[in-house]
Design an enzyme around this catalytic site. Structure first.
Site, PDB file in Angstrom:
ATOM      1  N   ARG A 160      -4.539  32.597  -3.257  1.00  0.00           N
ATOM      2  CA  ARG A 160      -4.570  33.668  -2.766  1.00  0.00           C
ATOM      3  C   ARG A 160      -6.284  33.203  -2.176  1.00  0.00           C
ATOM      4  O   ARG A 160      -6.716  32.997  -2.688  1.00  0.00           O
ATOM      5  CB  ARG A 160      -3.969  34.641  -3.528  1.00  0.00           C
ATOM      6  CG  ARG A 160      -2.452  34.805  -3.699  1.00  0.00           C
ATOM      7  CD  ARG A 160      -2.067  34.537  -1.796  1.00  0.00           C
ATOM      8  NE  ARG A 160      -0.403  34.753  -1.863  1.00  0.00           N
ATOM      9  CZ  ARG A 160       0.466  32.933  -2.645  1.00  0.00           C
ATOM     10  NH1 ARG A 160      -0.156  32.355  -2.302  1.00  0.00           N
ATOM     11  NH2 ARG A 160       1.921  33.291  -2.040  1.00  0.00           N
TER      12      ARG A 160
ATOM     13  N   GLU B 199      -6.822  35.100   6.694  1.00  0.00           N
ATOM     14  CA  GLU B 199      -5.948  33.313   7.213  1.00  0.00           C
ATOM     15  C   GLU B 199      -4.994  33.945   8.499  1.00  0.00           C
ATOM     16  O   GLU B 199      -4.858  35.267   8.581  1.00  0.00           O
ATOM     17  CB  GLU B 199      -4.983  32.433   6.395  1.00  0.00           C
ATOM     18  CG  GLU B 199      -5.645  31.980   5.275  1.00  0.00           C
ATOM     19  CD  GLU B 199      -4.566  31.332   4.429  1.00  0.00           C
ATOM     20  OE1 GLU B 199      -3.213  31.476   4.381  1.00  0.00           O
ATOM     21  OE2 GLU B 199      -5.258  30.957   3.323  1.00  0.00           O
TER      22      GLU B 199
ATOM     23  N   HIS C 116      -3.226  25.882   4.010  1.00  0.00           N
ATOM     24  CA  HIS C 116      -2.717  26.104   2.688  1.00  0.00           C
ATOM     25  C   HIS C 116      -1.295  25.406   2.397  1.00  0.00           C
ATOM     26  O   HIS C 116      -0.309  26.289   2.964  1.00  0.00           O
ATOM     27  CB  HIS C 116      -2.081  28.121   3.625  1.00  0.00           C
ATOM     28  CG  HIS C 116      -1.727  28.716   2.179  1.00  0.00           C
ATOM     29  ND1 HIS C 116      -1.625  30.239   2.968  1.00  0.00           N
ATOM     30  CD2 HIS C 116      -0.781  28.550   1.476  1.00  0.00           C
ATOM     31  CE1 HIS C 116      -1.098  30.517   1.578  1.00  0.00           C
ATOM     32  NE2 HIS C 116      -0.367  30.017   0.515  1.00  0.00           N
TER      33      HIS C 116
END
Length: 361
Positions: free
Chosen positions: A215, A244, A261
């Site tokens: 993460r 993000e 991601h």
């Protein structure tokens, strides 16, 4: 087939392979973009099928008839577990669903770094922080590459003993590559938000590389940028970022490899996540026909060329065994259009996992 149940389902429209699967069994199935899943959209729904972009908490769910929340992802920090349990809403993530995909991504990153900086991976030390579904596969891949692997997982060490685990102090001292595979947590004795901060980075070897596919908030991006500017770290591979999709352009320019991601975005990983949710839902409502459901077919892969590795037979072999996935393609795509972070995720090309990827039971 049983008669349709009198329930409505709301699903994120980016969950793949799902359309048409649940419709015969439920009164209504509605597909919405993650950002359009609101409380009003759930006002008459019993089930929410989601991904990481929808925050599932009291603000979204209070006052709705939602009984079941399922996320087609390994991560579940977007779920307010305390609220869900208090509200008596059953929930589940899809543990291990994209572990093989992340393994493929990390191996591709290691191969790319070895090619770019002209070193052998054999004999290098790989530190794996967080040894769950994903970390276990990363460790096995490291050993297959001839690397020495060190494991750090305090919760597991407490439960199982320290025999197979080492401290962060040893990780900092010995690792050439440190790969993060921890959940994002804010509470408890093993808080992981900003686990990697300036102090952490300052203890790593200056020749080491940091890889984060867990993460974004696990790593303090400002501290990482400072370390890279000072060259107190050899480099970094980031698939996940703080803030993000509004990522730091300055940090992107400094990392060795940066992607949007998508480490877990293989077609196999997506299929596993969807299948896990369908099966959980089937178990919850007693739909026997769906208890073993899996997509009937997955799209054919479009393998990347092995040509960049032609001069390195050791790397070429692993590249081909890794499903012919070249992380350089995704790195180039993000550098060319960092403002399109979310678009790159939503329209990600087909990637299959290859021979090394184990199936998810």
């Amino acid at each position: 087939m049983q008669n349709p149940l009198p329930y409505k389902i709301v699903a994120d429209d980016r969950i793949p392979f799902l359309r048409g699967v649940l419709e015969p069994y439920f009164r209504e199935v509605v597909y919405l973009p993650g950002g359009e899943i609101t409380r009003s959209a759930l006002s008459d729904a019993a089930v929410l099928l989601t991904r990481t972009r929808t925050r599932c908490d009291a603000a979204l769910l209070d006052g709705t008839p939602i009984q079941l929340v399922l996320t087609a992802t390994i991560g579940f920090d977007h779920l307010d577990l305390a609220y869900l349990e208090k509200a008596d809403i059953f929930w589940s993530n899809a543990p291990g669903c994209n572990a093989g995909s992340v393994r493929q991504y990390v191996v591709s990153a290691l191969l790319r770094l070895a090619l770019r900086y002209d070193f052998s991976l054999s004999g290098k030390v790989l530190g794996v922080v967080g040894v769950g579904h994903v970390g276990t596969l990363i460790a096995a891949a490291g050993r297959a590459l001839g690397m020495k692997v060190l494991l750090n997982d305090p919760p597991r060490a407490e439960r199982e003993g320290n025999e197979q685990f080492v401290s962060l102090k040893e990780i900092w001292k010995e690792t050439d590559f440190l790969s993060l595979h921890v959940p994002l947590t804010d509470k408890g004795p093993w808080r992981t938000r900003h686990l990697v901060d300036g102090k952490f980075l300052g203890k790593m070897r200056s020749s080491a590389f940091l890889l984060n596919t867990s993460r974004g908030e696990v790593c303090d991006n400002e501290a990482l940028l400072t370390a890279l500017k000072r060259r107190s770290l050899a480099g970094a591979v980031l698939d996940v970022w703080e803030h993000e999709p509004e990522i730091s352009r300055e940090l992107l320019a400094k990392v060795a490899i940066g992607t949007s991601h998508i480490a877990g975005y293989s077609a196999d990983g997506k299929a596993n996540g969807t299948a896990y949710c369908v099966r959980k839902l089937a178990d919850f409502f007693g739909i026997r026909e769906l208890l073993r459901w899996y997509p009937q077919s997955l799209p054919e892969p479009n393998p990347d060329s092995a040509e960049p590795f032609a001069a390195r037979p050791d790397l070429r072999e692993f590249f081909l065994r890794n499903g012919s996935y070249d992380i350089g393609r995704d790195d180039a795509a993000l550098r060319e259009r960092p403002e399109a972070f979310e678009e790159l995720r939503n329209h990600y090309p087909v990637r299959r996992e290859g021979k090394l990827a184990p199936g998810v039971e």
